[in-house]
Motif scaffolding. Structure first.
Motif, PDB file in Angstrom:
ATOM      1  N   GLU A 346       0.895  -1.214  -0.076  1.00 19.70           N
ATOM      2  CA  GLU A 346       0.053  -0.102  -0.016  1.00 19.70           C
ATOM      3  C   GLU A 346       0.983   1.129   0.023  1.00 19.70           C
ATOM      4  O   GLU A 346       1.848   1.244  -0.678  1.00 19.70           O
ATOM      5  CB  GLU A 346      -0.909  -0.080   1.259  1.00 19.70           C
ATOM      6  CG  GLU A 346      -1.774  -1.382   1.244  1.00 19.70           C
ATOM      7  CD  GLU A 346      -2.878  -1.338   0.057  1.00 19.70           C
ATOM      8  OE1 GLU A 346      -3.056   0.086  -0.276  1.00 19.70           O
ATOM      9  OE2 GLU A 346      -2.973  -2.303  -0.610  1.00 19.70           O
ATOM     10  N   ASN A 347       0.722   1.984   0.957  1.00 19.00           N
ATOM     11  CA  ASN A 347       1.414   3.462   0.740  1.00 19.00           C
ATOM     12  C   ASN A 347       2.853   3.452   1.424  1.00 19.00           C
ATOM     13  O   ASN A 347       3.041   3.492   2.493  1.00 19.00           O
ATOM     14  CB  ASN A 347       0.357   4.734   2.028  1.00 19.00           C
ATOM     15  CG  ASN A 347       0.699   5.859   1.583  1.00 19.00           C
ATOM     16  OD1 ASN A 347       1.977   6.165   0.999  1.00 19.00           O
ATOM     17  ND2 ASN A 347      -0.146   6.762   1.945  1.00 19.00           N
ATOM     18  N   VAL A 348       3.517   2.879   0.408  1.00 17.81           N
ATOM     19  CA  VAL A 348       4.918   2.667   0.823  1.00 17.81           C
ATOM     20  C   VAL A 348       5.691   3.893   1.084  1.00 17.81           C
ATOM     21  O   VAL A 348       6.485   4.090   1.865  1.00 17.81           O
ATOM     22  CB  VAL A 348       5.688   2.005   0.024  1.00 17.81           C
ATOM     23  CG1 VAL A 348       7.084   1.664   0.055  1.00 17.81           C
ATOM     24  CG2 VAL A 348       5.086   0.484  -0.284  1.00 17.81           C
ATOM     25  N   SER A 349       5.422   5.087   0.475  1.00 17.88           N
ATOM     26  CA  SER A 349       5.948   6.452   0.684  1.00 17.88           C
ATOM     27  C   SER A 349       5.849   7.017   2.245  1.00 17.88           C
ATOM     28  O   SER A 349       6.590   7.609   2.718  1.00 17.88           O
ATOM     29  CB  SER A 349       5.819   7.275  -0.360  1.00 17.88           C
ATOM     30  OG  SER A 349       4.252   7.429  -0.498  1.00 17.88           O
ATOM     31  N   LEU A 350       4.655   6.735   2.656  1.00 20.78           N
ATOM     32  CA  LEU A 350       4.245   7.022   3.810  1.00 20.78           C
ATOM     33  C   LEU A 350       4.794   6.317   4.952  1.00 20.78           C
ATOM     34  O   LEU A 350       5.702   7.095   5.780  1.00 20.78           O
ATOM     35  CB  LEU A 350       2.767   7.107   4.247  1.00 20.78           C
ATOM     36  CG  LEU A 350       2.372   7.671   5.683  1.00 20.78           C
ATOM     37  CD1 LEU A 350       2.442   8.885   5.845  1.00 20.78           C
ATOM     38  CD2 LEU A 350       0.814   7.358   5.866  1.00 20.78           C
ATOM     39  N   TYR A 351       4.977   5.027   4.851  1.00 21.08           N
ATOM     40  CA  TYR A 351       5.840   4.350   5.873  1.00 21.08           C
ATOM     41  C   TYR A 351       7.122   4.655   5.565  1.00 21.08           C
ATOM     42  O   TYR A 351       7.909   4.787   6.823  1.00 21.08           O
ATOM     43  CB  TYR A 351       5.460   2.901   5.323  1.00 21.08           C
ATOM     44  CG  TYR A 351       6.516   1.867   6.289  1.00 21.08           C
ATOM     45  CD1 TYR A 351       6.280   1.719   7.641  1.00 21.08           C
ATOM     46  CD2 TYR A 351       7.587   1.339   5.798  1.00 21.08           C
ATOM     47  CE1 TYR A 351       6.845   0.872   8.373  1.00 21.08           C
ATOM     48  CE2 TYR A 351       8.335   0.349   6.406  1.00 21.08           C
ATOM     49  CZ  TYR A 351       8.168   0.211   7.836  1.00 21.08           C
ATOM     50  OH  TYR A 351       8.670  -0.454   8.674  1.00 21.08           O
ATOM     51  N   GLN A 352       7.784   4.760   4.579  1.00 19.17           N
ATOM     52  CA  GLN A 352       9.175   5.082   4.538  1.00 19.17           C
ATOM     53  C   GLN A 352       9.340   6.619   5.015  1.00 19.17           C
ATOM     54  O   GLN A 352      10.583   6.699   5.893  1.00 19.17           O
ATOM     55  CB  GLN A 352       9.751   5.291   2.966  1.00 19.17           C
ATOM     56  CG  GLN A 352       9.901   3.898   2.497  1.00 19.17           C
ATOM     57  CD  GLN A 352      10.094   4.067   0.843  1.00 19.17           C
ATOM     58  OE1 GLN A 352       9.885   4.848   0.233  1.00 19.17           O
ATOM     59  NE2 GLN A 352      10.350   2.919   0.303  1.00 19.17           N
ATOM     60  N   HIS A 353       8.559   7.452   4.949  1.00 15.65           N
ATOM     61  CA  HIS A 353       8.683   8.728   5.802  1.00 15.65           C
ATOM     62  C   HIS A 353       8.418   8.594   7.234  1.00 15.65           C
ATOM     63  O   HIS A 353       9.494   9.289   8.014  1.00 15.65           O
ATOM     64  CB  HIS A 353       7.400   9.743   5.204  1.00 15.65           C
ATOM     65  CG  HIS A 353       7.480  11.051   5.822  1.00 15.65           C
ATOM     66  ND1 HIS A 353       8.263  11.936   5.470  1.00 15.65           N
ATOM     67  CD2 HIS A 353       6.814  11.503   6.904  1.00 15.65           C
ATOM     68  CE1 HIS A 353       8.276  13.201   6.069  1.00 15.65           C
ATOM     69  NE2 HIS A 353       7.207  12.798   7.041  1.00 15.65           N
ATOM     70  N   ILE A 354       7.751   7.748   7.657  1.00 10.91           N
ATOM     71  CA  ILE A 354       7.665   7.486   9.179  1.00 10.91           C
ATOM     72  C   ILE A 354       8.700   6.720   9.842  1.00 10.91           C
ATOM     73  O   ILE A 354       9.408   6.995  10.862  1.00 10.91           O
ATOM     74  CB  ILE A 354       6.420   6.739   9.397  1.00 10.91           C
ATOM     75  CG1 ILE A 354       5.090   7.746   9.174  1.00 10.91           C
ATOM     76  CG2 ILE A 354       6.161   6.269  10.908  1.00 10.91           C
ATOM     77  CD1 ILE A 354       3.899   6.931   9.245  1.00 10.91           C
ATOM     78  N   VAL A 355       9.508   5.901   9.008  1.00 11.50           N
ATOM     79  CA  VAL A 355      10.601   5.280   9.085  1.00 11.50           C
ATOM     80  C   VAL A 355      11.765   6.133   9.195  1.00 11.50           C
ATOM     81  O   VAL A 355      12.656   6.362  10.279  1.00 11.50           O
ATOM     82  CB  VAL A 355      11.058   4.308   8.237  1.00 11.50           C
ATOM     83  CG1 VAL A 355      12.483   3.768   8.362  1.00 11.50           C
ATOM     84  CG2 VAL A 355      10.429   2.900   8.290  1.00 11.50           C
ATOM     85  N   LYS A 356      11.858   7.372   8.421  1.00  7.05           N
ATOM     86  CA  LYS A 356      12.745   8.283   8.652  1.00  7.05           C
ATOM     87  C   LYS A 356      12.741   9.245   9.777  1.00  7.05           C
ATOM     88  O   LYS A 356      13.717   9.573  10.389  1.00  7.05           O
ATOM     89  CB  LYS A 356      12.797   9.144   7.134  1.00  7.05           C
ATOM     90  CG  LYS A 356      13.619  10.595   7.143  1.00  7.05           C
ATOM     91  CD  LYS A 356      14.902  10.252   7.155  1.00  7.05           C
ATOM     92  CE  LYS A 356      15.584   9.352   6.064  1.00  7.05           C
ATOM     93  NZ  LYS A 356      15.785  10.532   4.728  1.00  7.05           N
ATOM     94  N   LEU A 357      11.485   9.548   9.994  1.00  8.87           N
ATOM     95  CA  LEU A 357      11.128  10.383  11.185  1.00  8.87           C
ATOM     96  C   LEU A 357      11.733   9.475  12.401  1.00  8.87           C
ATOM     97  O   LEU A 357      12.160  10.398  13.374  1.00  8.87           O
ATOM     98  CB  LEU A 357       9.697  10.590  11.449  1.00  8.87           C
ATOM     99  CG  LEU A 357       8.919  11.659  10.318  1.00  8.87           C
ATOM    100  CD1 LEU A 357       7.608  11.688  10.578  1.00  8.87           C
ATOM    101  CD2 LEU A 357       9.520  12.830  10.359  1.00  8.87           C
ATOM    102  N   GLY A 358      11.563   8.121  12.727  1.00 16.09           N
ATOM    103  CA  GLY A 358      12.036   7.513  13.711  1.00 16.09           C
ATOM    104  C   GLY A 358      13.279   7.627  13.702  1.00 16.09           C
ATOM    105  O   GLY A 358      14.128   7.817  14.848  1.00 16.09           O
ATOM    106  N   ARG A 359      13.938   7.435  12.804  1.00 18.59           N
ATOM    107  CA  ARG A 359      15.575   7.956  12.617  1.00 18.59           C
ATOM    108  C   ARG A 359      16.102   9.235  13.046  1.00 18.59           C
ATOM    109  O   ARG A 359      17.111   9.343  13.933  1.00 18.59           O
ATOM    110  CB  ARG A 359      16.338   7.198  11.283  1.00 18.59           C
ATOM    111  CG  ARG A 359      15.889   5.915  11.003  1.00 18.59           C
ATOM    112  CD  ARG A 359      16.342   5.681   9.616  1.00 18.59           C
ATOM    113  NE  ARG A 359      17.960   5.887   9.324  1.00 18.59           N
ATOM    114  CZ  ARG A 359      18.554   6.124   8.152  1.00 18.59           C
ATOM    115  NH1 ARG A 359      17.956   6.076   7.051  1.00 18.59           N
ATOM    116  NH2 ARG A 359      19.909   6.387   8.243  1.00 18.59           N
ATOM    117  N   ILE A 360      15.487  10.290  12.641  1.00 18.41           N
ATOM    118  CA  ILE A 360      15.643  11.492  13.134  1.00 18.41           C
ATOM    119  C   ILE A 360      15.295  11.674  14.604  1.00 18.41           C
ATOM    120  O   ILE A 360      16.066  12.177  15.314  1.00 18.41           O
ATOM    121  CB  ILE A 360      14.789  12.470  12.158  1.00 18.41           C
ATOM    122  CG1 ILE A 360      15.295  12.449  10.653  1.00 18.41           C
ATOM    123  CG2 ILE A 360      14.999  13.921  12.548  1.00 18.41           C
ATOM    124  CD1 ILE A 360      14.251  13.054   9.797  1.00 18.41           C
TER     125      ILE A 360
END
Length: 528
Positions: A346-360
């Motif tokens: 599904e919405n892979v781009s949103l998931y990747q964004h949330i992964v990036k937020l977690g790293r930040i």
């Protein structure tokens, strides 16, 4: 600072997550549906999740909020041994466990209530239930009346002024702490729970585990009444929950900025000493993807939730933009059975964004716990900074369908948007950023989240792995021996332990700061 002050929490409603039958048939055998969460552990770790908050897991009649046994896992989910293994596996992977404490009311099959039904006024449990009396008949036909929570008579209100009731609940909490090692409790309907009970339970839990987290569901009112040194550590931030999505739907960032400043702003803040539990959806409200008028705003809302003061949380499946809306007075659509392999399409781009937020979130302490200070605001654009000690993180949001330029003063000579790894122009202390439509930026002086430093930098900085036993020079001139790279037991943040070669003093500093820059210079330079 305790682990929960720096945590990212993942919220699961177990009965829905597992696709359990709507009603609990006590004649059915145990089904180990909740074991599927074990397959989600790599997913949780990729998002930098610190704790899983499980909705009701105790034996119940229907939806979990009608408890029948506080010491038994609902047979539709598994049994106590299987849940103990789940807790062990989560803990081994650095993920804590929070349970939903439904202590305001119970189901009609709660044994002590059944005893009242059977024995009437001769039951020893008549005083266990709120306003129970034999002067009338209940809506269910019982020869007595009792108080149901919010008018729902399948939810029998407990009398938390009764010592026996309090002892019963505390005994159950003790069991879950000692046998399962749980790390916190979310209190359902916390606004209805007796304050003296909260005080007693806090003393007990903190005596068992000083870093045990106590969080209450509060929708309205002054959060300080519940979250204070005598009672709870945190409460649900429903005020900002509404502002997070409606400020985007109404194209009005003034709404959410007002709430954040009111709660935790640099010039005051009525909740400045509380780390509120922030969320954009949960098991009781429509999914964010079904609430926003424009799905392009999804990454912006999550960026703002992670960046604002408080503890960010993700409701299972919403990291992929799952839809869900209440229909016909039913919450079932909010609590679906989900399979990870289906969502990953599904919405892979949103998931990747949330992964990036977690790293930040993990990399920059100021992003997590820094003070909120707004720099610039319009109806559709917001720029603010988070400041903690020497570290400053800028956050910029543009919810409009057109490009927008921000200009602001900074004492840093180099800036980068850590979401995209894009450098930001800084000239004579003035930074300018050009924001595309529907975009968010998190701007820092030193990008330690994305690719390794540019080739033009000295070779010693191309590898951020630190050398234990090596000497480093501080940019102010002092020399130090790096003794170890440790991990904070509560926040899981990496710390550098180093010793002064001049006087032998031992220091600890977050790794993100140790390998970062102080202005134009590296804070520490490897000497050998």
């Amino acid at each position: 600072m305790n682990w929960y002050n720096n945590a990212i929490i993942y919220h699961i409603y177990p009965l829905g997550f597992c696709g359990a039958p709507k009603f609990n048939d006590e004649n059915d055998s145990v089904t180990y549906r909740l074991d599927k969460v074990l397959d989600w552990i790599p997913h949780l770790k990729e998002m930098n999740i610190d704790a899983v908050y499980f909705g009701p897991v105790f034996e119940s009649v229907e939806h979990g909020y009608d408890t029948t046994d506080y010491k038994t896992i609902d047979r539709r989910l598994g049994d106590n041994n299987s849940f103990r293994y789940i807790c062990d596996q989560l803990h081994e992977n650095g993920i804590r466990v929070i349970l939903d404490g439904v202590f305001n009311h119970v189901g009609r099959k709660f044994p002590q209530f059944v005893d009242v039904q059977k024995n009437g006024q001769s039951s020893g449990y008549c005083d266990w239930f709120q306003n129970l009396n034999f002067g009338g008949q209940s809506p269910y036909g019982d020869p007595f009346w009792y108080e149901g929570w919010n008018g729902h008579y399948n939810l029998v209100k407990l009398n938390l002024r009764n010592v026996g009731v309090c002892d019963h609940i505390i005994d159950a909490v003790n069991y879950w702490i000692e046998s399962f090692g749980i790390d916190g409790i979310r209190f359902d309907a916390a606004d209805c729970i007796d304050f003296d009970f909260f005080k007693r339970l806090r003393n007990f839990c903190k005596g068992k585990k000083p870093d045990f987290w106590l969080m209450g569901e509060i929708i309205h009112g002054d959060y300080n009444r519940w979250a204070n040194p005598e009672m709870l550590d945190s409460v649900t931030n429903y005020e900002c929950y509404k502002g997070l999505w409606s400020s985007h739907n109404d194209k009005n960032y003034f709404e959410i900025d007002y709430s954040i400043n009111r709660q935790s702003g640099v010039n005051g803040g009525i909740y400045k000493n509380i780390d509120l539990y922030n969320f954009v959806d949960n098991h009781d409200v429509n999914r964010l993807a079904s609430t926003l008028n424009n799905e392009a705003h999804l990454p912006l809302v999550y960026t703002l939730m992670y960046a604002m003061p408080g503890i960010p949380s993700i409701y299972y499946g919403s990291e992929y933009g799952v839809y869900g809306r209440k229909e016909n007075n039913s919450d079932d659509n909010l609590r679906p059975c989900l399979h990870l392999q289906d969502m990953e399409r599904e919405n892979v781009s949103l998931y990747q964004h949330i992964v990036k937020l977690g790293r930040i979130y993990r990399a920059y302490p100021a992003f997590r716990t820094g003070t909120y200070e707004r720099i610039n605001i319009t109806n559709q654009q917001l720029l603010f900074k988070k400041v903690l000690g020497e570290q400053t993180v800028y956050v910029a949001l543009n919810l409009a369908d057109y490009e927008y330029n921000f200009a602001f003063n900074t004492n840093m000579s180099h800036l980068v948007d850590v979401i995209t790894a894009t450098p930001i122009d800084v000239v004579d202390g003035n930074a300018e950023i050009k924001m595309p439509p529907y975009s968010a930026m998190i701007i820092v002086s030193d990008d330690i989240v994305n690719d390794e430093p540019a080739a033009a930098e000295p070779d010693i900085f191309k590898d951020t792995e630190l050398k234990v036993g090596a000497r480093y020079r501080h940019f102010k001139g002092g020399e130090y021996e790096l003794m170890a790279v440790a991990r904070h037991s509560e926040t899981m943040e990496e710390l550098v332990i180093y010793k002064s070669l001049e006087n032998g003093e031992v220091w600890a500093r977050p790794k993100s700061m140790f390998i970062g820059k102080a202005g134009d210079a590296r804070r520490f330079t490897l000497l050998d």
